[in-house]
Design a protein around this motif. Structure first.
Motif, PDB file in Angstrom:
ATOM      1  N   MET A 280       0.914  -0.841  -0.223  1.00  0.00           N
ATOM      2  CA  MET A 280      -0.452  -0.299  -0.325  1.00  0.00           C
ATOM      3  C   MET A 280       0.074   1.395  -0.087  1.00  0.00           C
ATOM      4  O   MET A 280       2.057   1.885   0.928  1.00  0.00           O
ATOM      5  N   LEU A 281       0.361   2.355  -0.799  1.00  0.00           N
ATOM      6  CA  LEU A 281       1.219   3.110  -0.986  1.00  0.00           C
ATOM      7  C   LEU A 281       0.259   4.907  -0.290  1.00  0.00           C
ATOM      8  O   LEU A 281      -0.362   5.205  -0.586  1.00  0.00           O
ATOM      9  N   ASN A 282       1.365   5.071   0.845  1.00  0.00           N
ATOM     10  CA  ASN A 282       0.810   6.218   1.144  1.00  0.00           C
ATOM     11  C   ASN A 282       1.751   7.440   1.053  1.00  0.00           C
ATOM     12  O   ASN A 282       2.839   7.532   1.655  1.00  0.00           O
ATOM     13  N   LEU A 283       1.287   8.424   1.625  1.00  0.00           N
ATOM     14  CA  LEU A 283       2.416  10.276   1.171  1.00  0.00           C
ATOM     15  C   LEU A 283       1.394  10.184   2.979  1.00  0.00           C
ATOM     16  O   LEU A 283       0.345  10.330   3.153  1.00  0.00           O
ATOM     17  N   ILE A 284       2.472  10.683   3.683  1.00  0.00           N
ATOM     18  CA  ILE A 284       2.397  11.447   4.972  1.00  0.00           C
ATOM     19  C   ILE A 284       1.686  12.873   4.810  1.00  0.00           C
ATOM     20  O   ILE A 284       3.155  13.288   3.844  1.00  0.00           O
ATOM     21  N   SER A 285       1.638  13.104   5.266  1.00  0.00           N
ATOM     22  CA  SER A 285       0.591  14.763   5.353  1.00  0.00           C
ATOM     23  C   SER A 285       0.759  15.412   6.802  1.00  0.00           C
ATOM     24  O   SER A 285       0.917  14.701   7.462  1.00  0.00           O
ATOM     25  N   GLY A 286       0.433  16.884   6.530  1.00  0.00           N
ATOM     26  CA  GLY A 286       0.279  17.100   7.772  1.00  0.00           C
ATOM     27  C   GLY A 286       1.534  17.664   8.360  1.00  0.00           C
ATOM     28  O   GLY A 286       2.707  17.738   8.141  1.00  0.00           O
ATOM     29  N   ALA A 287       1.787  17.929   9.761  1.00  0.00           N
ATOM     30  CA  ALA A 287       2.649  18.375  10.643  1.00  0.00           C
ATOM     31  C   ALA A 287       3.395  16.917  11.381  1.00  0.00           C
ATOM     32  O   ALA A 287       2.857  16.284  11.534  1.00  0.00           O
ATOM     33  N   ALA A 288       4.850  17.236  11.591  1.00  0.00           N
ATOM     34  CA  ALA A 288       4.989  16.719  12.867  1.00  0.00           C
ATOM     35  C   ALA A 288       4.087  16.375  14.321  1.00  0.00           C
ATOM     36  O   ALA A 288       3.812  16.695  14.182  1.00  0.00           O
ATOM     37  N   GLU A 289       4.181  15.184  14.562  1.00  0.00           N
ATOM     38  CA  GLU A 289       3.774  14.596  15.642  1.00  0.00           C
ATOM     39  C   GLU A 289       1.976  14.418  15.089  1.00  0.00           C
ATOM     40  O   GLU A 289       1.244  14.670  16.434  1.00  0.00           O
ATOM     41  N   SER A 290       1.889  14.841  13.654  1.00  0.00           N
ATOM     42  CA  SER A 290       0.352  14.561  13.705  1.00  0.00           C
ATOM     43  C   SER A 290       0.744  13.088  12.689  1.00  0.00           C
ATOM     44  O   SER A 290       0.368  13.944  11.055  1.00  0.00           O
ATOM     45  N   PRO A 291       0.402  12.064  13.131  1.00  0.00           N
ATOM     46  CA  PRO A 291       0.377  11.117  12.692  1.00  0.00           C
ATOM     47  C   PRO A 291      -0.752  10.375  11.229  1.00  0.00           C
ATOM     48  O   PRO A 291      -1.447   9.992  11.541  1.00  0.00           O
ATOM     49  N   GLU A 292      -0.726  11.469  10.440  1.00  0.00           N
ATOM     50  CA  GLU A 292      -1.988  11.602   9.564  1.00  0.00           C
ATOM     51  C   GLU A 292      -1.096  11.012   7.923  1.00  0.00           C
ATOM     52  O   GLU A 292      -0.225  11.409   7.593  1.00  0.00           O
ATOM     53  N   SER A 293      -2.447  10.141   6.734  1.00  0.00           N
ATOM     54  CA  SER A 293      -1.632   9.818   5.461  1.00  0.00           C
ATOM     55  C   SER A 293      -2.808   9.599   4.754  1.00  0.00           C
ATOM     56  O   SER A 293      -3.991   9.959   4.915  1.00  0.00           O
ATOM     57  N   VAL A 294      -1.734  10.244   3.466  1.00  0.00           N
ATOM     58  CA  VAL A 294      -3.500   9.800   1.935  1.00  0.00           C
ATOM     59  C   VAL A 294      -2.807   8.540   1.020  1.00  0.00           C
ATOM     60  O   VAL A 294      -1.509   8.031   1.327  1.00  0.00           O
ATOM     61  N   LEU A 295      -3.616   7.956   0.885  1.00  0.00           N
ATOM     62  CA  LEU A 295      -3.461   6.054   0.548  1.00  0.00           C
ATOM     63  C   LEU A 295      -4.244   6.301  -0.917  1.00  0.00           C
ATOM     64  O   LEU A 295      -4.962   7.184  -1.351  1.00  0.00           O
ATOM     65  N   ILE A 296      -2.990   6.192  -1.650  1.00  0.00           N
ATOM     66  CA  ILE A 296      -2.974   6.642  -3.271  1.00  0.00           C
ATOM     67  C   ILE A 296      -4.348   4.957  -3.638  1.00  0.00           C
ATOM     68  O   ILE A 296      -2.844   3.740  -3.737  1.00  0.00           O
TER      69      ILE A 296
END
Length: 210
Positions: A94-110
DNA sequence: GGATGGATTGGCT
DNA sequence: GCCAATCCATCCA
């Protein structure tokens, strides 16, 4: 089709709020540099048609839900602009791009995309022939199919979203219509399974199933 | 150290 | 519609 210049998205582009990044990625071009067996350098260009947002510790479907911090999820706590790749069902990357600020554990899955005409010229004959055996040779409707085609695996884990990683994103000014849908494959996640965090290119034929 | 199950896909009934 | 494939992160003892 846009003709003028394409610009490479800088890692800082991904530090914006995850839902904004996920929506804006629809229509952008995922680029993959590959070295063929004969040493020829090729760049596959896949236009993104579908993404999903995973929005951190308050999202039951997110690997970092409840602040879970493990060897695998550690990368999610980085500032946006790096890759998170993992293997699911022992089969698919699964390919994800980490997004948002540091210490904000979020991502976008393509989740889906389709090869651009530009790629058609660059793809070697062998790959073209294998593509032609598919019913929709240029469309990759599902995150597993997409990573297989682009030869992406966990080697990319933690690397920056940049040409130096041989995988990057370009913006050529394409702005398709975007619609929202519930995410796929997270029935275990309670109410979150209904959250409208999947972003699709409205009515595009390359979307994943459901 | 062992058990569990998944951000999926393709093949078969 | 059902289910196997196939790895390994994560959790529990």
């Amino acid at each position: 089709m846009s003709t003028a210049s394409s610009t490479v998205l800088e890692p800082s582009w991904f530090t914006r709020p995850t839902c904004v990044v996920a929506a804006d990625l629809v229509g952008k071009v995922l680029c993959r540099k590959l070295i063929d067996t004969d040493g020829t350098v090729k760049v596959l260009r896949m236009r993104i048609s579908e993404t999903e947002a995973y929005i951190g510790q308050d999202d039951p479907a997110c690997h970092s839900h409840a602040g879970t911090r493990t060897a695998r999820t550690e990368i999610m706590y980085e500032q946006g602009g790096v890759f998170y790749v993992y293997l699911t069902y022992g089969v698919h990357h699964m390919l994800n791009l980490i997004s948002g600020a540091a210490e904000s554990p979020e991502s976008v899955l393509i989740r889906a995309g389709f090869l651009t005409e530009d790629s058609d010229r660059l793809v070697d004959e062998q790959l073209l022939n294998s593509d032609k055996q598919l019913s929709h040779p240029k469309q990759f409707a599902g995150p597993g199919k997409l990573t297989k085609r682009l030869q992406i695996d966990r080697d990319l884990y933690g690397k920056p979203i940049s040409p130096s990683s041989e995988v990057w994103i370009e913006d050529d000014g394409c702005h398709p219509p975007v619609s929202l849908r519930p995410r796929i494959g997270i029935d275990y996640a309670g109410d979150a399974k209904d959250w409208l965090l999947r972003y699709i290119w409205t009515d595009h034929p390359s979307l994943s199933k459901k």
